[in-house]
Design a protein around this motif. Structure first.
Motif, PDB file in Angstrom:
ATOM      1  N   ALA A 257       0.841  -1.202   0.000  1.00 44.07           N
ATOM      2  CA  ALA A 257       0.000   0.000   0.000  1.00 44.07           C
ATOM      3  C   ALA A 257       0.873   1.247   0.000  1.00 44.07           C
ATOM      4  N   VAL A 258       1.913   1.223   0.828  1.00 44.62           N
ATOM      5  CA  VAL A 258       2.781   2.403   0.905  1.00 44.62           C
ATOM      6  C   VAL A 258       3.497   2.615  -0.426  1.00 44.62           C
ATOM      7  N   LEU A 259       3.983   1.527  -0.980  1.00 43.93           N
ATOM      8  CA  LEU A 259       4.734   1.682  -2.235  1.00 43.93           C
ATOM      9  C   LEU A 259       3.815   2.156  -3.354  1.00 43.93           C
ATOM     10  N   ALA A 260       2.584   1.640  -3.328  1.00 46.87           N
ATOM     11  CA  ALA A 260       1.642   2.113  -4.345  1.00 46.87           C
ATOM     12  C   ALA A 260       1.431   3.610  -4.213  1.00 46.87           C
ATOM     13  N   GLY A 261       1.421   4.069  -2.969  1.00 49.27           N
ATOM     14  CA  GLY A 261       1.261   5.500  -2.768  1.00 49.27           C
ATOM     15  C   GLY A 261       2.502   6.264  -3.148  1.00 49.27           C
ATOM     16  N   ALA A 262       3.650   5.686  -2.801  1.00 52.08           N
ATOM     17  CA  ALA A 262       4.902   6.412  -3.025  1.00 52.08           C
ATOM     18  C   ALA A 262       5.289   6.422  -4.494  1.00 52.08           C
ATOM     19  N   ALA A 263       4.715   5.502  -5.253  1.00 49.96           N
ATOM     20  CA  ALA A 263       5.083   5.442  -6.660  1.00 49.96           C
ATOM     21  C   ALA A 263       4.792   6.773  -7.356  1.00 49.96           C
ATOM     22  N   SER A 264       3.802   7.477  -6.848  1.00 49.33           N
ATOM     23  CA  SER A 264       3.452   8.723  -7.528  1.00 49.33           C
ATOM     24  C   SER A 264       4.555   9.767  -7.403  1.00 49.33           C
ATOM     25  N   TRP A 265       5.444   9.575  -6.426  1.00 50.61           N
ATOM     26  CA  TRP A 265       6.570  10.500  -6.322  1.00 50.61           C
ATOM     27  C   TRP A 265       7.401  10.492  -7.592  1.00 50.61           C
TER      28      TRP A 265
ATOM     29  N   LEU B  73      -7.108   0.003 -15.764  1.00 51.94           N
ATOM     30  CA  LEU B  73      -6.029  -0.307 -14.833  1.00 51.94           C
ATOM     31  C   LEU B  73      -5.809   0.927 -13.973  1.00 51.94           C
ATOM     32  N   ALA B  74      -5.906   0.758 -12.685  1.00 54.93           N
ATOM     33  CA  ALA B  74      -5.688   1.909 -11.818  1.00 54.93           C
ATOM     34  C   ALA B  74      -4.688   1.530 -10.745  1.00 54.93           C
ATOM     35  N   SER B  75      -3.844   2.491 -10.416  1.00 54.11           N
ATOM     36  CA  SER B  75      -2.867   2.209  -9.368  1.00 54.11           C
ATOM     37  C   SER B  75      -3.587   1.992  -8.037  1.00 54.11           C
ATOM     38  N   ALA B  76      -4.798   2.542  -7.981  1.00 51.10           N
ATOM     39  CA  ALA B  76      -5.574   2.328  -6.767  1.00 51.10           C
ATOM     40  C   ALA B  76      -5.821   0.854  -6.526  1.00 51.10           C
ATOM     41  N   LEU B  77      -5.813   0.089  -7.615  1.00 53.26           N
ATOM     42  CA  LEU B  77      -6.044  -1.346  -7.478  1.00 53.26           C
ATOM     43  C   LEU B  77      -4.896  -2.001  -6.712  1.00 53.26           C
ATOM     44  N   VAL B  78      -3.692  -1.517  -6.983  1.00 48.98           N
ATOM     45  CA  VAL B  78      -2.532  -2.048  -6.261  1.00 48.98           C
ATOM     46  C   VAL B  78      -2.663  -1.717  -4.779  1.00 48.98           C
ATOM     47  N   PHE B  79      -3.035  -0.494  -4.539  1.00 49.92           N
ATOM     48  CA  PHE B  79      -3.250  -0.066  -3.164  1.00 49.92           C
ATOM     49  C   PHE B  79      -4.284  -0.971  -2.490  1.00 49.92           C
TER      50      PHE B  79
END
Lengths: 163, 94, 113, 531, 967, 114
Positions: free
Chosen positions: E892-900, E924-930
């Protein structure tokens, strides 16, 4: 090969079908996902239920389903009248012992489901060494009739399906 | 009477019946007298709730409540099985 | 309530009839839960709702959604299948537990093991 | 490319979370690696906190005060969750990081092995506190409060034992209740104003229709009670002394900041929502804060006097310090608030140090840390059995002298005797209460009397406990391991450093008071957009 | 070196030396003493250099900002008065250091002692040189602190500990008042700067806050200078090593109070209040101290009370308020410092060489230690006010002032008489001191054989006694200029005429002096033996300040305990009740008692439907019954709570919250299982256990019922009030507008959770993870209560019955019972996994999501555990919940940090439609990874919670088996 | 509708508060559960009651916000449900531990009068 891929083909089929049912109008994507799910998820069962359930005689299955459907409706009616019956005739409910020949776990499970799903009968206790089933019957008119019904109508079919 | 009205009133009646049924099940849950009676009451309550959700889904034409019903149908027995097993064995997981 | 209007009136009647009869069965089951005197009798009652009652409503629902969505929408049947499989588990276990408890307390009506 | 500077504000939350998560993937026995990770993480946090603090102190490009705003998920306020680093929150950040570093260092000597997964819980607690002080969203605040509380439950029970479990039961029950109040308050505020972002709510306070205002006030009051429970205000804070005294020392030390989070939120919301331009709500609750704060100070002072153990007295000292800030928040005087903040920083650090010292002093006594009392099974016979196998620290011959010195300094700050930072803070409060032209209000005098009385009580209590702990002590001096030495020394040095840098510190605190008194700037910064 | 910087030396040198000394090895006594000695000597030299500058009348200042926000500066300010006191502090300090070098035993860790002494010296210097009131108060408290450390130096001795504590308590408490006082003073004057304050005397005296300030400041000054009734700490402080007494109680610590009164004399003195308070305190102390001193048998005790008396004298002089009296006060301060310091040192020598300080045991020491005897006699004579010695001069001035003030006020009438009596008493105790110690027969049975002390131990006494004589003989030459400067710094340019001559002619004061001298000696002749026989002072002996102090402190403690007991709550129920009541009260008050504005708001009420009403009849009935049954029928309560959960789930269905309904249902199931897992470990509780306290309990229950009802009614009312108001949340509109276009999902709630407010979700799963960890940590050390140990009753009975039958093995009942459930539960497993996958994948567009999927999956696991037992499952499925928790969080954290990486803030989601072969256009959404991280964590945490509890019975039965084997 | 739900919330709250003030840990945990439901419903109610308007968008294109229930309280309730579930579990374990160590299921960790 097939065995490695599909330890439980019926299960895989069930999963595949379930997925498609769940996802409404079938699209290509759903089929792909369903196939993937049907292939991967049953792998879990390798450890939980390694032995394959040898289901035979699809015809018997159909017959059993037919019986059950009819019996469910009939006993629903019977129990409903019992509950709503104004005159409240004296009814005898009680336990009966049914000696079973069926030993297959799946068979027993299906029998339990069938008996319990039929209003008026309830699977209570099964004694494995003696194969004796304790059954509770709501409207116990004739004990032998019930035993005959169960053994003849369900158990024989189940013995066919799960040898 | 339009189809909408038929559905609205008819399904409303069905809902009321189911809720009455829930009320009776609750009575069993409250009164007992024994633990198994209460558990049976809860099981009935679950069942009726599930049917209620299905009827409600039709009545409001919202297909979105299906999951809730499916979950009760598929997983609702977990709670009652746990209760029954607790009665039988004194603990749920051995 | 925004009930869809594309349902033919006869279908609406059928759906309603199914739903009401299913509900009635469920209600009957619950009445049984109240009027029966002993646990072993009561335990039979809810089966009404769980089997035929449920089946009627599920069929009604399937029919309804099939009409609404204009296709065969069978997913409600899944509920029926799973419920049929799972309800007995509870009841069997519950009855077994009740038998055990009654035996321990020395209830005469229960056959010994 | 990534401009790391932009994301600095989220580091105090994400870094400990990531580190804790990574630690969970490690085997339990890898204490050294975990200790290293958490130490590095906390060092980084200290760095980040001070960088942010510095930025807040220096101010915006024009030199005036500003707040750094960070919109998570790029959803601008008031829609997304925003983080806001202004003077107040960075102060809290720095305080948390410092205290946590001290506690962690202390725990490395032995406490981190007294139960499983200490490091992860510890970092998550820090994450919770950081999130709570950084967030600009009321519901997000709830979430981080819960993170903080959940971790604190775990840490309070760290080391197990009857005393802790008993205290923990009450602690959990009370905080769960408070959390429910929190939810009621937040949702009620949302129900009335339709907003969750604090700046957004503040923006709307003045325009709430008259018939809705009572509901809004009820929401704020219920919310306030939730925070006051956390801040241990009388009559809501009876749980604190027992719980903190029962906790293991490094945990108790870092807990000193937890109650301040409650105080922080009160201060934040009171200034933001009920400032001068809040229309009919201006000044709402000030009188209650004032009276609750004063009552808390008195109760805490009495508790200190009645304490028979240092850790208990330190717990009451935490109450006193919370009460002081609350009462000052109730006066709504910017200068006094500045002084109170400075006092809060100093007294919190000192309370942390006192908890640590208390534990060291208690060694060898019939304390809860003895193995008979704690309950351990298969894995652990004794929480400190590892010490016998590999000695981490060395016994310092001058340990008692060192401890004594540290105790004196920490006590001075707690009592707020000169010349240390506690004194500077309290003096500023006094001066502010007495300032202004015209006749002084009775409240000012009462507050001064109460605060003086509490100092006196602290003096009597700490003298007694110090004499009993150091001078009356028989037998061998307590063993102090080098990490513990560093931790206690570090915290005390921070107090000293605050005192030495009183000029800069007070200026910062004073400006913070002013900044809080002009919530328009905050609202503008948040709602005006951001990164 | 400019003068201003020179100021830093006498202030800084002692502190610097103190820091150095503390790091010296504990046996380095010469080094430490040398360090201390040189520090004070350097200070003295600098002070000497500064005298010319000070003598000009303009204070020498050095200033640096300290607390700029308050306008408080750190200012060193040296004027005449400060110079005089600084010299006293440093000079006597130097002598005491020398003395202490010989006094302290070689075994004592003296560097610490010298460090404290030096720090004290520095603090004292800082106080007298303070150019700012706050700074003054700060150093004031520091002197209290260091005196505490010095008095308690021999802390293994209980008397030293108590004395130190008492001294600190009294003086520091006074200091707290002083602090408040100077703040008030600063408020009146507008600044804390001493020069400004001293210049605003009129404003201060006319201010409405004058009295407050005065009382607070005097509270500090009078406690510090041991004025009656706060005098008691000083005799107790005699438990300190004698050098400490010589230093603190002659020249420094106790003089701080005097110094403060002199310092602020120009702005505070001269009013009635000042006169009454200071004058009467001084007079009382003068007489009380002198009278008590007479009856002391301990040398140091006598000196202590005499010090009290002399401080009273000085205070009285200051209280008189006349400039001449002030001059006399300053002069006497100096004189007292010299003779009292030397007397203390002499007493120390006697103690050191004979091993006792009890005058009743000492006698005839003049033979064995003639030089010491001579020195002590001279010093005592100075104390008694014998002519040709310095004490005589200042006493003459005092008597003259006493006479001059005759008439007018009440006190004044008695003043000359009382002054004479006091002088007489001081002669009496001085004579007693000298006579009993040095004269008479040879001492017998002393612990040590007395002889002269080492040369350099006596040296400080010689210096001080020499000063007494020189000043006494040639006052105008020696002390005159210094005194003049000091006096001018206090009184300003209008210094009254005073003469420091030995001879003023035959006048009333001289007569009074003579009466005192002769009367004192005569009285000793008469009463001497009887005094020796009494163990406490006549008449006032009943008044014991220390006991009063003890009573007060005990009173404080009792009050504190009372407060904690009565106004606090030690019981959990009381705490919770307080919290709930407070919350209700707060809400009530916050509403302004004016109602919730129903009239104005305009209600929009939907007619209650029959169905919904029925639903809540069910819900309410369940809740009330659950509350009713929870004590004795726990299982019933669990069942009923399940009913409540179901009703709230249906409420969500009713009012358009499908996501909530789904989640609520899932959580409901898990909670039930959880509670059941816990039930096993709780004690059996049977109704009907009545106790004596039944009535009390019933009353409490009624109260609680009232509270609960009120809470419920209040909540209902508030909820109703809000629900019936029109809503206008712009947030809702925004989210509905942007969920699909920018969040890429149709299920707005889910988009909120994983995108708009994903940060909440991150926190939420963190909570879940933490709870998992905590539970795991707690349960690893779980120890069940004795009565829950072993197997459950059911298991025991069933196993027994299995045992009885031959065709069955133990455990068959279980396996037969679970035969059917096992089959169903196992085969459901893959279907539930499928359901979880379904819920997960469709979350963004339709009800479901990571959390629901995670819980579903964990229920799948739980079912397997229930069906087959923990061991069976764990032999087959490898479950590492902690890793799942950690991994989920990390994902979850990495999915969030990927946007950096793309330069966006944390948790910025990214979505796109991708054309996949076969599948077609897929979002496909990065939210899915989260969301995947969420799901993973939820599974881990939930399974962990349930399994960890479940494992306990497994472990305990294993332990029980092990026990049996061992037995 | 509002009346019914408000009363329901009130009853749940009252029952929960009453249990919260009881001395036995099990009563307290049941009380906390009930209060949890009450609070969840309370939050939910803050979004006002809308039947038949779930916040799941029907079709792409311009959205009519009045056709949907307020999604915000729903999201909040979801978070609250999860958190209160977690904390209930935690409290349960703590009370079990307390019961194990102290031998008492009293909320004070000891029987009154001990």
């Amino acid at each position: 090969m097939i065995k490695a891929l599909l330890p439980h083909p019926l299960l895989a089929a069930g999963l595949f079908l379930t997925w498609l049912l769940l996802n409404g109008p079938v699209s290509a994507g759903d089929v792909v996902v369903a196939a993937l799910a049907a292939l991967t998820i049953p792998q879990v069962m390798r450890v939980l239920e390694p032995d394959r359930s040898g289901v035979r005689s699809p015809l018997a299955i159909l017959r059993l389903a037919g019986y059950v459907a009819v019996d469910v409706v009939k006993s629903n009616y019977a129990v409903a009248t019992l509950i709503m019956g104004r005159k409240r005739r004296v009814r005898r409910s009680g336990f009966i012992h049914v000696p079973l020949d069926l030993r297959n776990r799946y068979g027993l499970a299906v029998l339990a489901i069938v008996l319990t799903s039929t209003p008026g009968t309830l699977w209570v206790q099964y004694d494995r060494p003696s194969g004796r089933l304790l059954l509770h019957v709501l409207d116990l008119t004739e004990e032998d009739e019930w035993i005959e019904l169960i053994k003849g109508r369900y158990e024989s079919l189940l013995l066919e399906i799960f040898p | 009477m339009s189809a909408a009205a038929v559905l609205f009133w008819g399904l409303g009646v069905a809902q009321a019946l189911l809720l009455l049924s829930m009320l009776l099940a609750t009575w069993r849950m409250m009164r007992g007298p024994r633990a198994q009676d209460r558990i049976l009451g809860l099981d009935t309550l679950y069942l009726n709730a599930m049917l209620l959700i299905l009827v409600h889904g039709m009545r409001s034409a919202g297909g979105l409540y299906f999951e809730a019903a499916l979950i009760i149908g598929m997983l609702g027995f977990t709670a009652t099985v746990a209760l029954a097993k607790f009665l039988m064995r004194g603990e749920v997981i051995e | 309530m925004n009930t869809p209007s594309e349902l033919p009136i006869w279908a609406a009647w059928i759906v309603v009839a199914l739903a009401i009869s299913g509900s009635l069965l469920a209600l009957t089951g619950s009445v049984g839960l109240i009027v029966f005197k002993r646990f072993y009798e009561r335990v039979h009652a809810p089966t009404l709702g769980a089997t035929l009652g449920m089946a009627l409503i599920v069929i009604g629902s399937t029919m309804f959604w099939s009409f609404v969505e204009g296709r065969l929408a069978l997913k409600d049947l899944l509920i029926g299948v799973f419920l049929t499989v799972t309800t007995p588990v509870t009841l069997v276990l519950l009855a077994r537990a009740a038998v055990y408890r009654d035996r321990v307390e020395g209830d005469d009506h229960i056959p010994p093991e | 490319m990534i401009n790391w500077q932009d994301h600095l504000i989220v580091v105090p939350i994400v870094l400990p979370l990531a580190a804790a998560a990574a630690m969970l993937l490690l085997k339990e026995q890898r204490y050294r690696l975990k200790a290293l990770i958490s130490l590095c993480c906390l060092m980084a946090l200290v760095g980040a906190a001070y960088a942010l603090l510095h930025e807040a102190a220096v101010g915006g490009p024009g030199g005036d005060d500003t707040a750094r705003v960070y919109s998570l998920g790029a959803w601008a306020a008031p829609f997304g969750v925003t983080l806001v680093a202004d003077r107040l929150s960075t102060l809290m950040l720095a305080l948390t990081a410092t205290l946590a570093a001290g506690g962690l260092l202390f725990s490395l000597a032995r406490w981190d092995r007294a139960g499983p997964r200490f490091h992860a819980l510890y970092l998550l607690l820090v994450m919770g506190v950081n999130g709570a002080v950084l967030t600009g969203d009321l519901f997000n605040l709830f979430v981080f409060f819960e993170v903080m509380l959940a971790a604190s439950y775990g840490l309070l029970l760290h080391g197990s034992g009857e005393k802790r479990v008993r205290a923990g039961l009450g602690y959990v029950a009370i905080n769960l209740t408070a959390s429910l109040f929190f939810l009621i308050g937040v949702s009620l505020i949302y129900g009335v104003t339709g907003a969750l972002n604090m700046a957004d709510i503040a923006d709307r306070v003045a325009t709430i229709p008259a018939h809705d205002r009572a509901l809004f006030h009820i929401g704020c009051a219920v919310l306030g009670v939730a925070f006051l429970v956390k801040a241990a205000a009388w009559p809501l804070g009876f749980w604190l002394p027992g719980a903190y005294a029962a906790a293991s020392a490094p945990v108790a030390a870092v807990f000193a900041i937890l109650s301040k989070v409650g105080v922080y939120v009160i201060l934040r919301l009171a200034t933001l929502l009920f400032g001068a331009d809040a229309g009919a709500s201006a000044g709402f609750g000030n009188l209650w804060l004032l009276s609750a704060g004063a009552a808390t100070v008195l109760f805490g002072a009495a508790g200190m006097l009645a304490s028979r153990r240092l850790e208990q007295a330190a717990g009451y000292a935490v109450m006193v310090s919370s009460g002081t800030v609350l009462a000052i928040a109730g006066t709504a005087r910017p200068e006094a608030v500045g002084g109170a903040l400075f006092y809060m920083a100093a007294s919190t650090l000192a309370a942390g140090a006192l908890f640590l010292i208390a534990e060291v002093l208690a060694r060898g006594e019939d304390q809860a840390v003895s193995p008979q009392d704690a309950v351990f099974d298969d894995e652990y016979d004794d929480p400190f059995a590892a010490d016998d196998v590999q000695e981490v620290g060395r016994v310092l011959p001058a340990s008692t002298a060192f401890l004594g010195g540290a105790f004196i300094l920490a006590a001075l700050v707690t009592i707020s005797l000169p010349p240390l930072a506690g004194f500077a803070g309290k003096l500023t409060i006094f001066a502010a209460l007495l300032s202004g032209s015209g006749v002084l209000s009775a409240a000012s005098w009462v507050l001064i009397a109460v605060l003086t009385l509490s100092s006196f009580a602290a003096l009597v209590a700490l003298t007694r406990l110090g004499v009993a702990g150091f001078w009356k002590r028989e037998g061998a001096p307590p063993l102090v391991h080098s990490p513990e030495f560093l931790a206690i020394g570090g915290l005390v040095l921070c107090c000293l450093w605050l005192s030495m840098g009183a000029a800069a510190g007070l200026t910062y605190a004073d400006k913070t008071g002013e900044w809080l008194a002009t919530p328009r700037d905050y609202i503008g910064a948040v709602l005006g957009g951001g990164a | 070196m400019p003068h201003a910087l020179l100021l830093l030396v006498p202030f800084g040198a002692p502190f610097a030396a103190a820091v150095l000394a503390i790091f010296l090895p504990s046996r380095a006594r010469n080094l430490a003493a040398g360090l201390a000695w040189s520090a004070s000597l350097i200070g003295l030299i600098c002070l000497a250099f500064l005298f010319p500058a000070v003598a000009t009348g303009e204070p020498v200042r050095w200033s640096t900002p300290w607390m700029p926000t308050l306008g408080v500066n750190f200012t060193l300010r040296l004027d005449g008065l400060a110079w005089l006191f600084a010299v006293l502090v440093q000079g006597i300090g130097a002598l005491v250091v020398l003395y202490a070098r010989y006094y302290m035993s070689a075994d004592d860790p003296v560097p610490r002692f010298f460090a404290f002494l030096l720090a004290f010296m520095g603090a004292m210097t800082g106080m007298v040189m303070a150019g700012d009131l706050i700074q003054l108060a700060a150093f004031w408290e520091l002197t209290s602190l260091f005196s505490f450390l010095l008095i308690g130096y021999w802390h293994h001795n209980a008397a030293a500990r108590d004395g130190a504590r008492m001294a600190l308590t009294v003086t520091a408490a006074g200091g707290l008042c002083l602090l408040a006082g100077v703040v008030v003073l600063g408020r009146i004057a507008g600044s804390f700067d001493l020069d400004v304050v001293l210049a605003s005397g009129d404003a201060i005296k006319n201010s409405p806050y004058y009295l407050t300030a005065l009382i607070l400041i005097l509270a500090g000054a009078l406690t510090k200078s041991a004025q009656f009734p706060f005098h008691f700490w000083l005799p107790r402080a005699m438990a300190a090593p004698t050098p400490v007494s010589a230093y603190l109680h002659s020249a420094t610590m106790v003089k701080a109070g005097v110094f403060l009164m002199i310092r602020l004399w120009p702005v505070l003195a001269g009013t009635d209040a000042w006169y009454v308070i200071v004058g009467s305190a001084g007079m009382a102390t003068l007489l009380f101290g002198a009278w008590s001193a007479v009856f002391q048998n301990d040398l140091k005790g006598l000196l202590a009370y005499s010090t009290i008396s002399h401080l009273g004298l000085i205070t009285l002089l200051l209280g008189l308020g006349s400039p001449l009296a002030a001059v006399a006060a300053i002069f006497h301060t100096v004189n007292h410092a010299t003779f009292k310091a030397s007397l203390f040192m002499a007493a120390g020598v006697i103690d050191h060489e004979t091993g006792t300080r009890d005058m009743r045991r000492l006698s005839g020491l003049r033979r064995s230690m003639p030089v010491t005897a001579a020195l002590a006699i001279v010093a005592a004579a100075a104390m008694a006010g014998v002519p040709l010695l310095n004490g005589f001069l200042s006493k003459e001035m005092f008597l003259a002032e006493a006479v001059a003030h005759t008439g007018g006020r009440h006190l004044n009438l008695a003043l000359p008489v009382l002054a004479t009596v006091a002088s007489l008493l001081s002669v009496l105790y001085s004579v007693r001191f000298i006579h009993q110690t040095f004269f008479g027969p040879e001492p017998v049975d002393l612990p040590k054989t007395p002889h002269e002390p080492p040369r350099w131990m006596r040296f400080p006494i010689e210096v001080l006694v020499g000063l007494c004589i020189i000043v006494g003989v040639l006052p105008a030459v020696t002390i005159g200029p210094v005194l003049a400067v000091a006096v001018r710094s206090v009184l300003g340019p209008e210094v009254p005429y005073y003469s420091l001559a030995l001879w003023h002619g035959f006048n009333l004061p001289l007569l009074m002096s003579a009466v005192a001298l002769i009367g004192g000696v005569a009285l000793y002749k008469v009463l001497g033996p009887r005094i020796n026989r009494s163990d406490r002072p006549w008449v006032v002996g009943r008044f014991n300040g220390a006991r009063a102090y003890d009573r007060v402190m005990r009173g404080f403690n009792l009050a504190a305990e009372w407060i904690v007991r009565r106004l606090g709550a030690s019981r959990q129920q009381a705490r919770l009740r307080a919290i709930i009541l407070t919350c209700m009260l707060a809400a009530l008050l916050a509403s302004g008692l004016a109602g919730l504005g129903f009239d104005e708001a305009g209600l929009t009420v939907q007619r209650p439907g029959l169905g919904f009403t029925l639903l809540w009849v069910v819900g309410g009935a369940c809740a009330v019954t659950a509350a009713w049954q929870a004590k004795y029928h726990r299982l019933a309560a669990v069942v009923l709570v399940g009913g409540v959960g179901l009703v709230s789930c249906l409420t969500f269905v009713w009012f358009s919250a499908p996501d909530l309904a789904t989640t609520q249902m899932l959580v409901e199931i898990v909670t039930t299982v959880l509670l059941l897992l816990g039930l096993r470990w709780l004690p059996k509780r049977l109704p009907g256990l009545t106790t004596v306290q039944e009535a009390k309990a019933r009353r409490r229950r009624l109260t609680d019922l009232a509270i609960a009802t009120a809470a419920g009614a209040g909540t209902a009312l508030i909820a109703f009030a809000v629900m019936t108001r029109p809503s206008g949340s712009p947030l809702a509109k925004y989210f509905l507008d942007h969920a699909y276009s920018e969040g890429g999902g149709r299920n707005v709630v889910n988009v909120l959770l994983v995108d708009f407010r994903a940060f909440d979700t991150l926190g939420e799963i963190t909570v879940l993870g933490i709870v998992g960890l905590t539970i795991w940590a707690l349960l690893r050390r779980f120890r069940p209560a004795a009565d829950s140990l072993g197997e459950t009753e059911q298991k025991r009975i069933q196993n027994d019955s299995d045992d009885r039958r031959e065709d069955r093995a133990v455990g068959d009942t279980l396996s037969e019972t679970m035969l059917i459930p096992r089959v169903v539960m196992r085969w459901l497993f893959p279907f539930i996994i499928l359901l979880a996958l379904y819920l997960f994948l469709r979350g963004h567009d339709l009800p479901g999501g990571g959390f629901a999927a995670g819980i579903t999956l964990s229920i799948a696991f739980i079912l397997q555990y229930m069906a087959s037992g923990a061991r069976w499952v764990e032999e087959r499925l490898r479950i590492r919940p902690l890793v799942w928790i950690g991994g989920g969080l990390l994902i979850a954290v990495l999915a969030g940090a990927a946007s950096w990486l793309f330069g966006y803030p944390f948790l910025t989601s990214w979505f796109r439609y991708v054309d996949l072969p076969l599948v077609g256009k897929t979002p496909l959404a990065s939210a899915l990874v989260f969301d995947a991280g969420v799901a993973l964590l939820v599974v881990g945490a939930t399974v962990l919670m349930l399994v960890a509890i479940a494992h306990q019975s497994l472990r305990k039965s294993r332990a029980a088996v092990a026990d049996e084997e061992a037995a | 509708m509002e009346v019914v739900l408000a009363l329901g919330i009130g009853v749940l709250t009252a029952a929960g508060v009453w249990l919260l003030l009881r001395p036995r840990t099990f009563q307290v945990i049941i009380g906390l559960s009930l209060l949890g439901y009450a609070v969840n419903l309370f939050i939910f109610a803050m979004g006002r009651l809308r039947a038949g308007a779930p916040p799941v968008l029907k079709d792409s294109g311009p959205v009519d916000p009045t056709a949907y229930a307020d999604p915000v309280p729903q999201a909040l309730v979801l978070t609250a449900i999860v958190i209160s579930f977690a904390l209930t579990a935690l409290f349960l374990v703590v009370l079990l531990t307390s019961r194990g160590i102290t031998g008492s299921d009293h909320i004070d960790g000891q029987e009154p009068g001990e």
